[in-house]
Design a protein around this motif. Structure first.
Motif, mmCIF file in Angstrom:
data_model
loop_
_atom_site.group_PDB
_atom_site.id
_atom_site.type_symbol
_atom_site.label_atom_id
_atom_site.label_comp_id
_atom_site.label_asym_id
_atom_site.label_seq_id
_atom_site.Cartn_x
_atom_site.Cartn_y
_atom_site.Cartn_z
ATOM 1 N N LEU A 63 45.936 65.444 64.113
ATOM 2 C CA LEU A 63 46.463 64.400 63.234
ATOM 3 C C LEU A 63 46.003 64.611 61.795
ATOM 4 O O LEU A 63 46.806 64.558 60.855
ATOM 5 N N ALA A 64 44.692 64.834 61.619
ATOM 6 C CA ALA A 64 44.126 64.985 60.282
ATOM 7 C C ALA A 64 44.780 66.139 59.526
ATOM 8 O O ALA A 64 45.059 66.041 58.325
ATOM 9 N N GLU A 65 45.051 67.227 60.239
ATOM 10 C CA GLU A 65 45.694 68.383 59.604
ATOM 11 C C GLU A 65 47.113 68.032 59.158
ATOM 12 O O GLU A 65 47.525 68.355 58.034
ATOM 13 N N HIS A 66 47.865 67.368 60.029
ATOM 14 C CA HIS A 66 49.246 67.015 59.680
ATOM 15 C C HIS A 66 49.296 65.921 58.617
ATOM 16 O O HIS A 66 50.289 65.836 57.876
ATOM 17 N N TRP A 67 48.259 65.116 58.525
ATOM 18 C CA TRP A 67 48.199 64.098 57.476
ATOM 19 C C TRP A 67 47.827 64.691 56.119
ATOM 20 O O TRP A 67 47.852 63.985 55.112
ATOM 21 N N GLY A 68 47.440 65.955 56.106
ATOM 22 C CA GLY A 68 47.072 66.591 54.850
ATOM 23 C C GLY A 68 45.681 66.247 54.368
ATOM 24 O O GLY A 68 45.403 66.342 53.164
ATOM 25 N N LEU A 69 44.790 65.870 55.285
ATOM 26 C CA LEU A 69 43.417 65.600 54.880
ATOM 27 C C LEU A 69 42.708 66.898 54.526
ATOM 28 O O LEU A 69 43.146 67.982 54.897
ATOM 29 N N ALA A 70 41.610 66.784 53.807
ATOM 30 C CA ALA A 70 40.871 67.955 53.341
ATOM 31 C C ALA A 70 40.421 68.811 54.527
ATOM 32 O O ALA A 70 40.091 68.276 55.596
ATOM 33 N N PRO A 71 40.392 70.148 54.358
ATOM 34 C CA PRO A 71 40.009 71.041 55.469
ATOM 35 C C PRO A 71 38.662 70.703 56.090
ATOM 36 O O PRO A 71 38.490 70.836 57.307
ATOM 37 N N GLU A 72 37.689 70.261 55.274
ATOM 38 C CA GLU A 72 36.382 69.939 55.847
ATOM 39 C C GLU A 72 36.453 68.715 56.757
ATOM 40 O O GLU A 72 35.740 68.632 57.758
ATOM 41 N N LEU A 73 37.351 67.779 56.446
ATOM 42 C CA LEU A 73 37.534 66.626 57.327
ATOM 43 C C LEU A 73 38.238 67.037 58.611
ATOM 44 O O LEU A 73 37.860 66.602 59.705
ATOM 45 N N VAL A 74 39.255 67.872 58.488
ATOM 46 C CA VAL A 74 39.988 68.346 59.673
ATOM 47 C C VAL A 74 39.045 69.051 60.636
ATOM 48 O O VAL A 74 39.005 68.754 61.841
ATOM 49 N N ALA A 75 38.266 70.003 60.116
ATOM 50 C CA ALA A 75 37.359 70.780 60.966
ATOM 51 C C ALA A 75 36.289 69.891 61.592
ATOM 52 O O ALA A 75 35.950 70.047 62.784
ATOM 53 N N THR A 76 35.756 68.960 60.818
ATOM 54 C CA THR A 76 34.683 68.102 61.335
ATOM 55 C C THR A 76 35.186 67.189 62.437
ATOM 56 O O THR A 76 34.535 67.031 63.477
ATOM 57 N N ILE A 77 36.341 66.572 62.233
ATOM 58 C CA ILE A 77 36.914 65.702 63.264
ATOM 59 C C ILE A 77 37.233 66.499 64.529
ATOM 60 O O ILE A 77 36.952 66.061 65.649
ATOM 61 N N ALA A 78 37.797 67.685 64.349
ATOM 62 C CA ALA A 78 38.220 68.488 65.503
ATOM 63 C C ALA A 78 37.049 69.086 66.272
ATOM 64 O O ALA A 78 37.124 69.245 67.494
ATOM 65 N N GLN A 79 35.954 69.419 65.586
ATOM 66 C CA GLN A 79 34.884 70.201 66.205
ATOM 67 C C GLN A 79 33.588 69.434 66.434
ATOM 68 O O GLN A 79 32.634 70.000 66.963
ATOM 69 N N HIS A 80 33.531 68.157 66.070
ATOM 70 C CA HIS A 80 32.245 67.459 66.176
ATOM 71 C C HIS A 80 31.789 67.287 67.621
ATOM 72 O O HIS A 80 30.603 67.044 67.869
ATOM 73 N N GLY A 81 32.693 67.414 68.570
ATOM 74 C CA GLY A 81 32.311 67.295 69.970
ATOM 75 C C GLY A 81 31.721 68.553 70.565
ATOM 76 O O GLY A 81 31.308 68.554 71.733
ATOM 77 N N GLU A 82 31.668 69.638 69.778
ATOM 78 C CA GLU A 82 31.169 70.923 70.275
ATOM 79 C C GLU A 82 29.849 71.267 69.587
ATOM 80 O O GLU A 82 29.841 71.803 68.482
ATOM 81 N N PRO A 83 28.713 70.968 70.207
ATOM 82 C CA PRO A 83 27.420 71.217 69.543
ATOM 83 C C PRO A 83 27.148 72.692 69.259
ATOM 84 O O PRO A 83 26.315 73.008 68.403
#
Length: 281
Positions: A193-213
């Motif tokens: 969603l964040a990527e398609h909404w055009g949010l900043a890359p650091e937000l996209v990556a953080t939202i997508a990957q925060h569940g993977e320690p």
């Protein structure tokens, strides 16, 4: 010619993949570190529903006690403070496209509290590191669970079944149950969603990957910080010691800092829950 069909969870997302222009503009303004109170009030004035919620909050017992009535949005911003207005504004703005009512097991207050506490904890963890990291992880923390809100709207029956099972088996991670049932987890959906909404890359990556320690790709420091903050938010207010995370130590957040932020979050949690009860009574 045989082509791979898109995952089932993506099939219902067309309606929410494009944020309304006014919401996108508001989000960009709310993450602007240079925004002052008059400019913030001017931006919010174009969003009457959010203004109404903020004014109600500013005049509630939670914020105002028996003080003088707050009637202007600029005074509302001054009363609540920049961090509260930003957090509440971001949270309300991204909820606008979604209608999770068909998923009865979805708890809007719990979703909200989780986002607010995770954003607070992430910003406090990152504060000593300087730069823009604290503001980035605050925003990512607020949005870290946007994927479950999306699934409650777009796949209500399937998500209902997963949440019901999670309630009966709290020891099993929600991401694992979603992956088994829907072939996705809320982190993946949120990042998409964040990527398609055009949010900043650091937000996209953080939202997508925060569940993977174990993640060490782009913006892994932000993802590690939000991962830890989300875990703190789940434990906040419980009589449990915080186990220091090595991933935070790698980016310079000491065990002592982690314990201090966790302690403060436990103290802040009742206030955030009261805020949610005021907003969603």
């Amino acid at each position: 010619m045989v082509t791979d069909a898109p995952p089932l969870w993506r099939s219902g997302l067309e309606r929410v993949l494009v944020l309304p222009h006014d919401v996108h503009h508001l989000l960009r303004a709310l993450v602007d570190d240079d925004l002052d109170y008059p400019a913030l009030a001017k931006v919010l004035a174009y969003h009457p529903t959010i203004c109404a919620r903020l004014l109600a909050l500013a005049n509630s017992a939670w914020a105002n006690g028996h003080g003088e009535a707050v009637t202007s949005i600029e005074r509302c911003c001054l009363k609540l403070g920049m961090n509260v207005v930003r957090a509440v504004g971001i949270g309300l703005a991204v909820m606008k496209p979604f209608y999770p009512g068909k998923c009865r097991e979805f708890d809007l207050r719990r979703y909200w509290v989780s986002g607010m506490l995770t954003g607070q904890a992430a910003a406090q963890l990152a504060e000593p590191l300087g730069g823009r990291l604290a503001q980035t992880v605050r925003t990512a923390g607020i949005l870290h669970n946007i994927g479950i809100l999306c699934l409650a709207d777009t796949m209500p029956e399937q998500t209902q079944a997963v949440l019901e099972y999670k309630r009966r088996h709290p020891e099993i991670a929600l991401s694992r149950l979603l992956r088994q049932a829907l072939d996705c987890d809320y982190c993946e959906v949120g990042g998409y969603l964040a990527e398609h909404w055009g949010l900043a890359p650091e937000l996209v990556a953080t939202i997508a990957q925060h569940g993977e320690p174990e993640y060490r790709g782009c913006h892994w420091q932000s993802a590690q910080t939000v991962h830890a903050a989300a875990r703190m938010a789940c434990r906040a207010g419980k009589d449990e010691e915080w186990p220091p995370l090595s991933g935070l130590s790698e980016i310079g957040i000491s065990a002592e800092r982690q314990a201090e932020v966790y302690r403060r979050l436990g103290e802040q949690a009742p206030t955030v829950r009261e805020l949610a009860a005021t907003l969603f009574h």
